[in-house]
Design an enzyme around this catalytic site. Structure first.
Site, PDB file in Angstrom:
ATOM      1  N   LYS A 116       0.833  -1.215   0.000  1.00  0.00           N
ATOM      2  CA  LYS A 116       0.000   0.000   0.000  1.00  0.00           C
ATOM      3  C   LYS A 116       0.862   1.258   0.000  1.00  0.00           C
ATOM      4  O   LYS A 116       0.467   2.281  -0.559  1.00  0.00           O
ATOM      5  CB  LYS A 116      -0.917   0.003   1.242  1.00  0.00           C
ATOM      6  CG  LYS A 116      -1.733  -1.285   1.421  1.00  0.00           C
ATOM      7  CD  LYS A 116      -2.499  -1.662   0.171  1.00  0.00           C
ATOM      8  CE  LYS A 116      -3.025  -3.083   0.229  1.00  0.00           C
ATOM      9  NZ  LYS A 116      -3.378  -3.637  -1.072  1.00  0.00           N
ATOM     10  N   HIS A 235     -15.222  -6.153   7.294  1.00  0.00           N
ATOM     11  CA  HIS A 235     -14.404  -5.928   6.096  1.00  0.00           C
ATOM     12  C   HIS A 235     -14.659  -6.946   4.997  1.00  0.00           C
ATOM     13  O   HIS A 235     -13.901  -7.042   4.051  1.00  0.00           O
ATOM     14  CB  HIS A 235     -12.903  -5.898   6.439  1.00  0.00           C
ATOM     15  CG  HIS A 235     -12.570  -4.849   7.441  1.00  0.00           C
ATOM     16  ND1 HIS A 235     -12.658  -3.514   7.154  1.00  0.00           N
ATOM     17  CD2 HIS A 235     -12.218  -4.944   8.736  1.00  0.00           C
ATOM     18  CE1 HIS A 235     -12.342  -2.828   8.244  1.00  0.00           C
ATOM     19  NE2 HIS A 235     -12.078  -3.652   9.207  1.00  0.00           N
ATOM     20  N   ARG A 292      -6.806  -8.491  -9.581  1.00  0.00           N
ATOM     21  CA  ARG A 292      -7.474  -9.772  -9.881  1.00  0.00           C
ATOM     22  C   ARG A 292      -8.902  -9.493 -10.342  1.00  0.00           C
ATOM     23  O   ARG A 292      -9.395  -8.373 -10.170  1.00  0.00           O
ATOM     24  CB  ARG A 292      -7.526 -10.630  -8.612  1.00  0.00           C
ATOM     25  CG  ARG A 292      -8.421  -9.998  -7.552  1.00  0.00           C
ATOM     26  CD  ARG A 292      -8.545 -10.792  -6.274  1.00  0.00           C
ATOM     27  NE  ARG A 292      -9.572 -10.229  -5.416  1.00  0.00           N
ATOM     28  CZ  ARG A 292      -9.354  -9.242  -4.532  1.00  0.00           C
ATOM     29  NH1 ARG A 292      -8.155  -8.730  -4.395  1.00  0.00           N
ATOM     30  NH2 ARG A 292     -10.347  -8.765  -3.793  1.00  0.00           N
TER      31      ARG A 292
END
Ligand code: MV4
Length: 503
Positions: A116, A235, A292
């Site tokens: 990240k 999440h 993906r």
């Protein structure tokens, strides 16, 4: 074009990819672990190879075994699906070195987007808006305190190596930073083997809106609209839809063009998703890029009329995109429910076991991507997602009407599922009004149990309501909110008829 593709995955996504192969005249090859021998993707493949024990490390994550099957069966390409090896650069690299085409981005593109902090450094170069914060890991508490002071509280601590909320801590004041930093580092280390933590300005009550991008190997990159994914539990996305009720045409174009810049900055090819956080003022900030095909790709397929798996395969075979950005139109509305083998009345614990009866919905505007069949035994070893049920309509109301109608038709006997949860969500006034910020589910779980709904917390009334709910759930198990198909508001005549029948 490829003659044979190995699908390095299982469940509904393996079935989905096998279908695309069949439609393109490509032979699909399945791999399976010991517990998946009788599963649907094995039954639908042209060839199937056992690759090891149930544990993913022994099977679906085992690169040498999967490549060995690919060589033995003469596969020209491998499709990784999502999860498992789909974002593993070493696997993409190994396929390329074995002369087998990986259907997805290059290992380098994955690496650029996997960290990240690296991704944020890429974004800085590409002039992409991202949440104010640090673009590298925090060296010390002092470093964190200075960064947080500069950015302004509340701040969010995040794991550089991960996503999905692991290692994330919301910090409202300097006194809390020390313990939060230690907790975030520890969790990141345990979850990703990398304790690097960075810091961002916290966006409170954000929306999660992601943009689908598609890039061929000839420099053409397009965006295919956005998906609203703010309804999440721990999440995990629960319901996704396209288009987002929040996004108008101008915002769609702005977000799409930024997403294309992100993909181009990473030399991205094939299908990818750029995730954004959106605040109450509709400002959007780059969050991360998923390298993906995603679980929720069907809602984009339905509103664009494109088949993303076909396009992934064509791109991997070296074909140019068969359209330009201006050819892409968003039409209608699609909403997806992720059907899980878990019990919403028992803290969503997994509910594996044999499917003794399977009644499936169809009819106008209903798509079902499923890995289930009647008689199949749901294993305990993997993610408990069984299927995805998608409702499509000319507008959001029609999509909701079709999806709630289809959910009433859906019955999976022998195990528990979360089907009843979707009725509650889709019928919730905030959902119908498009008020979907990420706290939606927490709020719904806290306020809509029968005991509290409509009794403004009066304990005697709450007790009476709970007793009444209990009676109904015993007398009419299918209609009780926790039952499989029972929307909380089953029609009165059905309840009366059933009660009379019982007396
Ligand atoms: C955030 C945030 C608020 N501020 N970052 C959740 C997991 C990962 N995708 C990023 N997430 C968040 N990052 C900043 N600076 C709030 C979340 C968040 C969230 C984001 C989207 C959808 C659901 C969420 C649930 C909890 C936290």
């Amino acid at each position: 074009m490829f003659r044979k593709i190995l699908i390095a995955n299982r469940g509904e996504i393996a079935v989905r990819i096998i279908r695309a192969c069949r439609e393109m005249g490509i032979l699909p090859v399945a791999v399976y672990s010991d517990v998946d021998r009788a599963s649907l993707h094995v039954r639908k493949a042209e060839e199937a190879y056992a690759i090891g024990a149930a544990a993913a490390a022994e099977s679906y994550l085992n690169i040498p075994k999967i490549l060995d099957v690919a060589r033995r069966c003469g596969a020209d390409a491998i499709h990784p699906g999502y999860g498992f090896l789909s974002e593993n650069p070493a696997f993409a690299q190994a396929c390329s070195e074995a002369g087998i085409k990986f259907i997805g981005p290059t290992a380098d593109a994955m690496r650029k987007m996997g960290s990240k902090t690296k991704a944020r450094q890429q974004m800085e170069k590409a002039g992409v808006p991202f949440v104010p914060g640090t673009s590298r890991g925090l060296d010390s508490l002092e470093d964190a305190l200075q960064a947080a002071k500069r950015i302004g509280y509340p701040v969010m601590l995040k794991a550089a190596a991960g996503g999905g909320g692991k290692g994330m801590r919301l910090v409202h004041q300097p006194e809390d930073l020390k313990s939060a930093l230690e907790a975030a580092r520890g969790e990141a280390q345990r979850a990703f083997g990398d304790g690097e933590v960075y810091l961002e300005k916290a966006i409170l009550n954000p929306r999660h809106i992601e943009v689908q991008v598609l890039a061929d190997e000839h420099g053409h990159t397009v965006y295919l609209g956005e998906r609203e994914c703010s309804i999440q539990r721990r999440h995990q996305k629960v319901i996704e839809e396209a288009p987002s009720p929040l996004v108008d045409a101008a915002m769609r174009q702005r977000m799409g063009e930024v997403a294309v810049r992100v993909a181009q900055a990473a030399d991205y090819t094939n299908a990818g998703t750029v995730e954004f956080l959106v605040d109450a003022e509709k400002n959007f900030y780059f969050l991360e890029m998923n390298t993906r095909l995603q679980v929720e790709h069907p809602v984009t397929e339905l509103v664009t009329g494109l088949d993303l798996v076909h396009l992934q395969i064509r791109i991997a075979a070296g074909e140019p995109l068969p359209f330009r950005q201006e050819d892409i139109q968003i039409r209608g509305h699609a909403i997806e429910c992720r059907i899980y083998a878990e019990d919403p009345d028992n803290n969503f614990f997994p509910s594996p076991g044999k499917i003794t009866l399977l009644l499936t919905p169809s009819g106008p505007g209903i798509r079902r991507d499923s890995g289930m069949y009647e008689g199949w035994t749901v294993p305990l070893d993997y993610d408990p997602m069984l299927a995805k049920l998608i409702g499509y309509g000319s507008d959001r109301q029609q999509a909701i009407a079709r999806l709630t109608r289809a959910l009433r038709e859906y019955f999976v006997g022998g195990i528990k599922t979360n089907i009843s949860l979707f009725q509650r969500i889709l019928l919730h006034p905030d959902f119908q009004a498009g008020k979907l910020e990420t706290g939606f589910l927490d709020r719904m779980f806290q306020t809509s149990s029968p005991a509290e709904a409509g009794t403004d917390g009066n304990p005697e009334d709450a007790k009476a309501a709970a007793i009444a709910a209990g009676i109904f759930s015993v007398l009419d198990p299918v209609a009780s909110p926790g039952g499989q198909n029972g929307p909380a508001n089953r029609s009165a005549w059905k309840k009366t008829a059933r009660l009379e029948g019982l007396q």
